[in-house]
Structure formats: C-alpha cells, structure tokens
Write an enzyme that holds these catalytic residues in place. Structure first.
Site, short mmCIF file in Angstrom:
data_model
loop_
_atom_site.label_atom_id
_atom_site.label_comp_id
_atom_site.label_asym_id
_atom_site.label_seq_id
_atom_site.Cartn_x
_atom_site.Cartn_y
_atom_site.Cartn_z
N ASN A 270 11.57 -11.50 4.43
CA ASN A 270 10.32 -12.07 3.73
C ASN A 270 9.11 -11.62 4.20
O ASN A 270 8.06 -11.66 3.47
CB ASN A 270 10.45 -13.49 4.46
CG ASN A 270 9.04 -14.24 4.47
OD1 ASN A 270 8.80 -14.72 3.31
ND2 ASN A 270 8.33 -14.38 5.41
N SER B 173 7.99 -12.00 -5.78
CA SER B 173 6.95 -12.78 -6.26
C SER B 173 6.78 -12.74 -7.78
O SER B 173 7.39 -11.78 -8.25
CB SER B 173 5.54 -12.19 -5.68
OG SER B 173 4.32 -12.79 -6.38
N TYR C 21 0.64 -3.94 -4.51
CA TYR C 21 1.33 -5.30 -3.97
C TYR C 21 2.49 -5.73 -5.31
O TYR C 21 3.57 -6.01 -4.86
CB TYR C 21 0.50 -6.56 -3.50
CG TYR C 21 1.31 -7.77 -3.16
CD1 TYR C 21 1.86 -7.86 -2.15
CD2 TYR C 21 1.41 -8.74 -4.20
CE1 TYR C 21 2.48 -9.06 -1.93
CE2 TYR C 21 1.98 -9.80 -3.88
CZ TYR C 21 2.70 -9.96 -2.79
OH TYR C 21 3.56 -11.19 -2.26
N SER D 284 5.01 -3.30 -5.54
CA SER D 284 6.19 -3.46 -4.67
C SER D 284 6.99 -4.26 -4.95
O SER D 284 8.23 -4.25 -4.60
CB SER D 284 5.43 -3.31 -3.24
OG SER D 284 4.89 -4.62 -3.03
N LYS D 285 6.47 -5.48 -5.42
CA LYS D 285 7.44 -6.59 -5.69
C LYS D 285 8.55 -6.35 -6.89
O LYS D 285 9.49 -6.89 -7.06
CB LYS D 285 6.82 -8.11 -5.74
CG LYS D 285 5.96 -8.32 -4.49
CD LYS D 285 6.96 -8.54 -3.52
CE LYS D 285 6.36 -9.38 -2.16
NZ LYS D 285 7.34 -9.56 -1.14
#
Length: 260
Positions: free
Chosen positions: A96, A147, A160, A163-164
């Site tokens: 997480n 996400s 970000y 990366s997801k």
C-alpha cells in the site's frame, strides 16, 4: 456476509498502514482475526494505530510494528524477516505504501521521478521477491494498491501516474510468474480518497479544497471515497475465501474512468 474470523491464524503485512487506506485495512484484517504487521515512518501515527488495535481487543501478541522508509532495503528486509521470525509465517502482503513525489523538488524532475519509482515500484518488486518463499508455503495472496491515475494522465505529477501504470503491469507479471506456486497477485485501483495523501503532494490548501469539492463532482458517483471503502475492497480480494482471482486490476474509483 463475510465471516467474522476468516483471517484467523493468518499473518498480514500492510505497508504504509500508519494512516489512510493502509490504516483502515490493517484494522479490518485484525478485526477478522489476523495477526498484523503495521508499517510506517511516523512514530506518533504508528503508536496511534497500535492503540486503536488494542482498543479493538486485539491481543498485543498479534501486533508487530515496524518503522522505516521503504526506499531503504533494510526496511524491506525487516518487514519480511521480522514478520516470519515473530509469527512463523506470512499469508498476505498488501503493498500500500507510496509517495506522491519528493518534498522540495519539481514533481516532474528526474529527481522526483527517481524518488517515486524507488518507493512505488522498485520497493514493491523487491518485497514480492522477499515474500515469495514464505507465501508459497501458505498459498498466500498479494494485493498491490494502484490508482485510477494509472490509466489517466496527471501532468502536474507525471512520475506518480507513471509509477501506478507500471505497478499494474508488475501485478500482471508477478501473477503469471507466481501462479504455479499458488500465490495470487491482484491490485486495487483506488480513486480519489479522503486521506492526507494529497496533502503530502505539497498542494496549496485551496487546491486541495477544490479537488474534494469541484473535482469530486466530475466523478459519476459525485464524491470522493473514504478509506474504509477502499479497505473493504482490499480485504475482500485478499481473503482466503477468494480463491480463483489472480492478475486482476480492480478499480474502486466511483466510475471516474468512464467519465461523467
């Protein structure tokens, strides 16, 4: 209805469980009988989660607290090694923990990119490698928290979002690799959620207020989610009663990817 003790005898590691979605998840696992490993960097927040667990009548023998940054391989080692040393097994790994960027630098800079990828992708890749021998023994489960931004551009903080997207395919690859070991690997794509994560992006207070009021209205369900709604999905996917799902990316995003 889920059994009240479906995780009895199970050992669960949740990274980034001192706040937000991770915290909500660790409390749910413990309520349903699991021994839990709480991880974070803030001593104050870690102590708060432990206090909440004890308040739920979770015996202290079922709680292990590990502090440290996931960019540090020593922390990654401790998460797995100390868990197995304390409880003798590992059943579920919830990846997480994530960072939105590096404090004090341009989110789209190479410095920001490297910081995000180290925590949001590399650390997870390595944790899965470390956990695999133990999860094989228990026919365990891994859930990665991704996400809705993995499928939507976010030009203000591209690393970000990237990366997801990488984490989604990491999930599929490990699911295929570990299927022969009877280890299930899935991901939950969380949508806009009311936690302090966006605050940590360094946005002005006015911008954050705008996101949770005006931007939330563009979500088909017309609101942000809360941490408990995300935890509900995570716990159900990780459940030992969920025996046939692997390689899936399940979006819990209020329908934001289908537009308004």
């Amino acid at each position: 209805m889920a059994s009240a003790n479906r995780f009895e005898g199970k050992v669960v590691v949740v990274t980034g469980s001192s706040a937000g979605i991770g915290r909500a998840s660790i409390l749910r696992f413990a309520k349903e009988g699991a021994s839990v490993v709480v991880h974070g960097q803030s001593k104050e927040k870690l102590e708060s989660v432990k206090k909440d667990l004890l308040g739920l009548k979770v015996d202290e023998s079922r709680i292990l607290v590990i502090a440290g940054s996931l960019e540090d391989e020593a922390t990654q080692n401790r998460l797995i090694d100390e868990t197995v040393k304390r409880f003798g097994r590992l059943d579920i790994l919830i990846n997480n923990a994530a960072i939105p960027g590096k404090a004090g630098c341009d989110p789209n800079s190479m410095e920001g990119f490297d910081a995000v990828m180290i925590v949001n992708v590399r650390a997870i890749y390595r944790l899965i490698q470390l956990a695999t021998p133990h999860l094989e023994k228990t026919k365990g489960s891994i859930v990665n928290i991704t996400s809705d931004l993995s499928e939507r551009p976010m030009t203000g903080s591209m690393p970000y979002s990237i990366s997801k997207a990488a984490l989604n395919h990491l999930t599929r690859n490990f699911a295929r690799l570990l299927a022969e070991k009877n280890i299930r690997v899935n991901a939950v794509g969380a949508g806009l959620t009311e936690t302090d994560f966006i605050t940590r992006m360094g946005m002005p207070k006015e911008a954050i207020t705008h996101i949770f009021t005006e931007v939330a209205k563009t979500i088909p369900l017309q609101r942000a989610s809360n941490a408990d709604e995300q935890a509900e999905m995570i716990v159900n996917i990780a459940s030992p009663t969920n025996t046939y799902m692997t390689g899936s990316i399940v979006f819990n995003d209020g329908g934001i990817r289908i537009g308004n």
